[in-house]
Design a protein around this motif. Structure first.
Motif, PDB file in Angstrom:
ATOM      1  N   PHE A 293       0.850  -1.183   0.000  1.00 52.32           N
ATOM      2  CA  PHE A 293       0.000   0.000   0.000  1.00 52.32           C
ATOM      3  C   PHE A 293       0.892   1.241   0.000  1.00 52.32           C
ATOM      4  CE2 PHE A 293      -1.640   3.401   2.690  1.00 52.32           C
ATOM      5  CZ  PHE A 293      -2.763   3.771   1.972  1.00 52.32           C
ATOM      6  N   ILE A 294       0.808   2.050  -1.066  1.00 49.95           N
ATOM      7  CA  ILE A 294       1.639   3.254  -1.170  1.00 49.95           C
ATOM      8  C   ILE A 294       0.755   4.394  -1.672  1.00 49.95           C
ATOM      9  CG2 ILE A 294       3.737   4.268  -2.111  1.00 49.95           C
ATOM     10  CD1 ILE A 294       4.610   1.454  -2.867  1.00 49.95           C
ATOM     11  N   ASP A 295       0.605   5.398  -0.865  1.00 46.13           N
ATOM     12  CA  ASP A 295      -0.256   6.509  -1.212  1.00 46.13           C
ATOM     13  C   ASP A 295       0.334   7.326  -2.359  1.00 46.13           C
ATOM     14  OD1 ASP A 295      -2.657   7.866  -0.700  1.00 46.13           O
ATOM     15  OD2 ASP A 295      -1.622   9.410   0.438  1.00 46.13           O
ATOM     16  N   ASP A 296      -0.523   7.674  -3.324  1.00 46.03           N
ATOM     17  CA  ASP A 296      -0.172   8.568  -4.434  1.00 46.03           C
ATOM     18  C   ASP A 296       0.915   8.028  -5.356  1.00 46.03           C
ATOM     19  OD1 ASP A 296      -2.001  10.619  -4.128  1.00 46.03           O
ATOM     20  OD2 ASP A 296      -0.787  11.702  -2.682  1.00 46.03           O
ATOM     21  N   TYR A 300       2.421  10.113  -8.975  1.00 45.85           N
ATOM     22  CA  TYR A 300       3.815  10.478  -9.229  1.00 45.85           C
ATOM     23  C   TYR A 300       4.379   9.733 -10.429  1.00 45.85           C
ATOM     24  CZ  TYR A 300       3.755  12.849  -4.712  1.00 45.85           C
ATOM     25  OH  TYR A 300       3.463  13.695  -3.667  1.00 45.85           O
ATOM     26  N   LEU A 301       3.985   8.467 -10.595  1.00 47.35           N
ATOM     27  CA  LEU A 301       4.450   7.715 -11.762  1.00 47.35           C
ATOM     28  C   LEU A 301       3.972   8.380 -13.044  1.00 47.35           C
ATOM     29  CD1 LEU A 301       5.884   5.261 -12.961  1.00 47.35           C
ATOM     30  CD2 LEU A 301       3.782   3.942 -12.619  1.00 47.35           C
ATOM     31  N   GLY A 302       2.716   8.825 -13.048  1.00 46.58           N
ATOM     32  CA  GLY A 302       2.204   9.545 -14.208  1.00 46.58           C
ATOM     33  C   GLY A 302       2.971  10.824 -14.467  1.00 46.58           C
ATOM     34  N   GLU A 303       3.321  11.530 -13.401  1.00 44.12           N
ATOM     35  CA  GLU A 303       4.087  12.763 -13.553  1.00 44.12           C
ATOM     36  C   GLU A 303       5.463  12.476 -14.149  1.00 44.12           C
ATOM     37  OE1 GLU A 303       5.589  16.479 -10.708  1.00 44.12           O
ATOM     38  OE2 GLU A 303       4.131  15.024  -9.942  1.00 44.12           O
ATOM     39  N   ALA A 304       6.079  11.371 -13.726  1.00 43.02           N
ATOM     40  CA  ALA A 304       7.390  11.004 -14.277  1.00 43.02           C
ATOM     41  C   ALA A 304       7.265  10.629 -15.754  1.00 43.02           C
ATOM     42  CB  ALA A 304       7.977   9.844 -13.478  1.00 43.02           C
ATOM     43  N   TYR A 305       6.227   9.868 -16.100  1.00 39.76           N
ATOM     44  CA  TYR A 305       6.005   9.534 -17.510  1.00 39.76           C
ATOM     45  C   TYR A 305       5.792  10.793 -18.344  1.00 39.76           C
ATOM     46  CZ  TYR A 305       5.509   4.419 -17.107  1.00 39.76           C
ATOM     47  OH  TYR A 305       5.744   3.073 -16.931  1.00 39.76           O
ATOM     48  N   LEU A 306       5.027  11.727 -17.815  1.00 43.71           N
ATOM     49  CA  LEU A 306       4.776  12.966 -18.556  1.00 43.71           C
ATOM     50  C   LEU A 306       6.079  13.716 -18.777  1.00 43.71           C
ATOM     51  CD1 LEU A 306       2.433  14.696 -19.732  1.00 43.71           C
ATOM     52  CD2 LEU A 306       2.459  15.978 -17.588  1.00 43.71           C
ATOM     53  N   GLY A 307       6.923  13.791 -17.757  1.00 40.50           N
ATOM     54  CA  GLY A 307       8.219  14.443 -17.912  1.00 40.50           C
ATOM     55  C   GLY A 307       9.102  13.753 -18.923  1.00 40.50           C
ATOM     56  N   LYS A 319      -5.129   7.088 -14.433  1.00 39.87           N
ATOM     57  CA  LYS A 319      -6.403   6.365 -14.438  1.00 39.87           C
ATOM     58  C   LYS A 319      -6.392   5.276 -13.367  1.00 39.87           C
ATOM     59  CE  LYS A 319      -9.509   3.688 -17.400  1.00 39.87           C
ATOM     60  NZ  LYS A 319      -9.719   3.098 -18.758  1.00 39.87           N
ATOM     61  N   LYS A 320      -5.277   4.554 -13.265  1.00 37.48           N
ATOM     62  CA  LYS A 320      -5.167   3.526 -12.233  1.00 37.48           C
ATOM     63  C   LYS A 320      -5.197   4.155 -10.847  1.00 37.48           C
ATOM     64  CE  LYS A 320      -2.737  -0.736 -11.135  1.00 37.48           C
ATOM     65  NZ  LYS A 320      -1.709  -1.699 -11.587  1.00 37.48           N
ATOM     66  N   GLY A 321      -4.555   5.316 -10.714  1.00 38.08           N
ATOM     67  CA  GLY A 321      -4.588   6.018  -9.430  1.00 38.08           C
ATOM     68  C   GLY A 321      -5.996   6.420  -9.031  1.00 38.08           C
ATOM     69  N   VAL A 322      -6.784   6.868 -10.006  1.00 38.66           N
ATOM     70  CA  VAL A 322      -8.180   7.226  -9.734  1.00 38.66           C
ATOM     71  C   VAL A 322      -8.954   6.002  -9.253  1.00 38.66           C
ATOM     72  CG1 VAL A 322     -10.344   7.955 -10.818  1.00 38.66           C
ATOM     73  CG2 VAL A 322      -8.230   9.205 -11.292  1.00 38.66           C
ATOM     74  N   GLU A 323      -8.695   4.846  -9.882  1.00 36.63           N
ATOM     75  CA  GLU A 323      -9.359   3.609  -9.466  1.00 36.63           C
ATOM     76  C   GLU A 323      -9.018   3.245  -8.025  1.00 36.63           C
ATOM     77  OE1 GLU A 323      -8.010   0.814 -12.346  1.00 36.63           O
ATOM     78  OE2 GLU A 323      -9.326   1.564 -13.946  1.00 36.63           O
ATOM     79  N   GLU A 327      -6.575  10.990  -4.835  1.00 41.97           N
ATOM     80  CA  GLU A 327      -7.125  12.310  -5.158  1.00 41.97           C
ATOM     81  C   GLU A 327      -6.196  13.077  -6.101  1.00 41.97           C
ATOM     82  OE1 GLU A 327      -8.459  16.428  -2.836  1.00 41.97           O
ATOM     83  OE2 GLU A 327      -8.128  14.574  -1.709  1.00 41.97           O
ATOM     84  N   ARG A 328      -4.899  12.965  -5.864  1.00 39.20           N
ATOM     85  CA  ARG A 328      -3.931  13.687  -6.697  1.00 39.20           C
ATOM     86  C   ARG A 328      -3.975  13.198  -8.141  1.00 39.20           C
ATOM     87  NH1 ARG A 328       1.598  13.747  -8.090  1.00 39.20           N
ATOM     88  NH2 ARG A 328       2.533  15.832  -7.944  1.00 39.20           N
ATOM     89  N   SER A 329      -4.167  11.890  -8.345  1.00 41.79           N
ATOM     90  CA  SER A 329      -4.284  11.368  -9.708  1.00 41.79           C
ATOM     91  C   SER A 329      -5.494  11.944 -10.414  1.00 41.79           C
ATOM     92  CB  SER A 329      -4.378   9.830  -9.684  1.00 41.79           C
ATOM     93  OG  SER A 329      -3.116   9.252  -9.496  1.00 41.79           O
ATOM     94  N   GLY A 330      -6.593  12.119  -9.671  1.00 41.23           N
ATOM     95  CA  GLY A 330      -7.790  12.707 -10.265  1.00 41.23           C
ATOM     96  C   GLY A 330      -7.527  14.113 -10.775  1.00 41.23           C
ATOM     97  N   LYS A 331      -6.792  14.882 -10.012  1.00 40.41           N
ATOM     98  CA  LYS A 331      -6.474  16.253 -10.427  1.00 40.41           C
ATOM     99  C   LYS A 331      -5.547  16.248 -11.635  1.00 40.41           C
ATOM    100  CE  LYS A 331      -6.941  18.176  -5.765  1.00 40.41           C
ATOM    101  NZ  LYS A 331      -6.236  18.793  -4.601  1.00 40.41           N
ATOM    102  N   MET A 332      -4.579  15.317 -11.656  1.00 33.16           N
ATOM    103  CA  MET A 332      -3.632  15.263 -12.768  1.00 33.16           C
ATOM    104  C   MET A 332      -4.307  14.838 -14.065  1.00 33.16           C
ATOM    105  SD  MET A 332      -0.722  16.267 -11.460  1.00 33.16           S
ATOM    106  CE  MET A 332       0.651  15.664 -12.430  1.00 33.16           C
ATOM    107  N   ILE A 333      -5.253  13.907 -13.977  1.00 34.66           N
ATOM    108  CA  ILE A 333      -5.893  13.410 -15.197  1.00 34.66           C
ATOM    109  C   ILE A 333      -6.805  14.490 -15.784  1.00 34.66           C
ATOM    110  CG2 ILE A 333      -8.012  12.318 -14.290  1.00 34.66           C
ATOM    111  CD1 ILE A 333      -7.244   9.849 -15.965  1.00 34.66           C
ATOM    112  N   ILE A 334      -7.449  15.271 -14.923  1.00 35.83           N
ATOM    113  CA  ILE A 334      -8.276  16.369 -15.408  1.00 35.83           C
ATOM    114  C   ILE A 334      -7.422  17.429 -16.091  1.00 35.83           C
ATOM    115  CG2 ILE A 334      -9.707  18.326 -14.651  1.00 35.83           C
ATOM    116  CD1 ILE A 334     -10.841  16.441 -12.469  1.00 35.83           C
TER     117      ILE A 334
END
Length: 338
Positions: A293-296, A300-307, A319-323, A327-334
């Motif tokens: 169990f690792i929060d967020d 962060y993985l999505g942010e690294a991929y984007l970079g 998307k997996k983070g939203v599932e 909460e942070r993944s939801g903001k990033m995907i939007i």
């Protein structure tokens, strides 16, 4: 938390006298090897015990304990399954199987075993406590809070339950409730390092980095070289932009406990902050592989991929983070994937 049970049977299962004696002798030798943490020998002795009595549920259970302690949780699950098949009311094997399921990330199956035990032992503070731990892994925080509260009604002095309840209040942004439970815990036990550790995380979320550092240092004063505390101090240093101090603590945490997925996450955040996106991806994937169990993590993985100019993979991660209710993944995907 490990639920390890080593019992020498008091009742004799019907079998030929010679085999019965051999079965018990090999079983006791297995227990002795297990107590010395000689897991290979323990497995070998329990196997010899089972060769003399293939229906000896206790030998299957204890061989499962030896196997999971030796880093073979799937083989342990097979042993626990066999013990429970022989004796469906074997509660020790059910506890152990729940732990093994947790180890391999099969939280739904772990919860199923714990719910069975809860129905069998409704007044067991520990069963409700352990259910709270599994629900936390499933990110069902409201149900986890309810389980920890029930556990504390049955045993108000369980410090682990108090700290875990505070942690779930922290995860659900009920910071005043979290702080109240932690302070009451520290009033009961001023040397509860876990309470200081969680209090540090609250200060960190409020960007009060000085108090975050003071409280995590207090935890480390009580339990020096604790890898999870070192990793969390590394996270505080990251927020303070003391990257040298952060990397030193995180690397030491990994050295002390290479299985600590949180440390790989935080080392990934270090490289993310340095703009080293491919290395950040590698480390965050290392954290993911450990089934903890690792929060967020996925935000962060999505942010690294984007970079790293891999937007499709970034959006998949968020998307997996939203599932997983990040909460942070939801903001990033939007922000990035519409």
């Amino acid at each position: 938390m490990k639920i390890l049970k080593y019992f020498i049977p008091l009742l004799i299962i019907a079998c030929a006298p010679g085999k019965e004696t051999k079965r018990d002798r090999f079983f006791m030798q297995g227990n002795d090897a297990l107590s010395r943490q000689d897991f290979d020998k323990a497995v070998a002795f329990y196997t010899l015990s089972l060769e003399n009595d293939p229906d000896y549920a206790r030998a299957y259970n204890n061989r499962g304990v030896a196997r999971i302690e030796d880093g073979h949780p799937y083989e342990a699950i097979q042993d626990y399954n066999q013990a429970i098949l022989i004796n469906p009311e074997y509660h020790d094997a059910l506890f152990n199987r729940a732990y093994a399921y947790e180890e391999v990330g099969k939280y739904d199956q772990a919860l199923e075993d714990i719910n069975y035990l809860k129905n069998t032992f409704p007044d067991s503070a520990f069963v409700h406590f352990y259910k709270g731990l599994i629900l936390t892994k499933l990110r069902d925080y409201p149900s986890g809070i309810a389980s920890f509260k029930t556990s504390l009604l049955l045993d108000s002095m369980n410090m682990e339950a108090r700290v875990n309840l505070a942690t779930l209040y922290f995860f659900t942004d009920r910071l005043d409730s979290a702080r109240q439970w932690l302070r009451s815990t520290l009033a009961l036990n001023p040397n509860d390092a876990n309470a200081y550790n969680t209090l540090s995380q609250i200060y960190l979320s409020e960007e009060d980095y000085q108090n975050a550092l003071i409280t995590i240092n207090r935890a480390l004063d009580i339990v020096p070289q604790e890898p999870y505390f070192l990793n969390n101090r590394g996270q505080v240093y990251l927020k303070m932009k003391d990257y040298e101090g952060a990397l030193k603590d995180i690397n030491k945490s990994i050295l002390l406990d290479p299985s600590n997925a949180w440390a790989y996450r935080n080392k990934g955040l270090y490289h993310l902050a340095q703009g080293e996106f491919e290395e950040a991806v590698r480390l965050l994937k290392e954290a993911e592989k450990r089934n903890q169990f690792i929060d967020d993590l996925y935000s962060y993985l999505g942010e690294a991929y984007l970079g790293a100019n891999q937007k499709d993979l970034a959006c998949e991660s968020w998307k997996k983070g939203v599932e997983l209710n990040e909460e942070r993944s939801g903001k990033m995907i939007i922000k990035n994937c519409q």
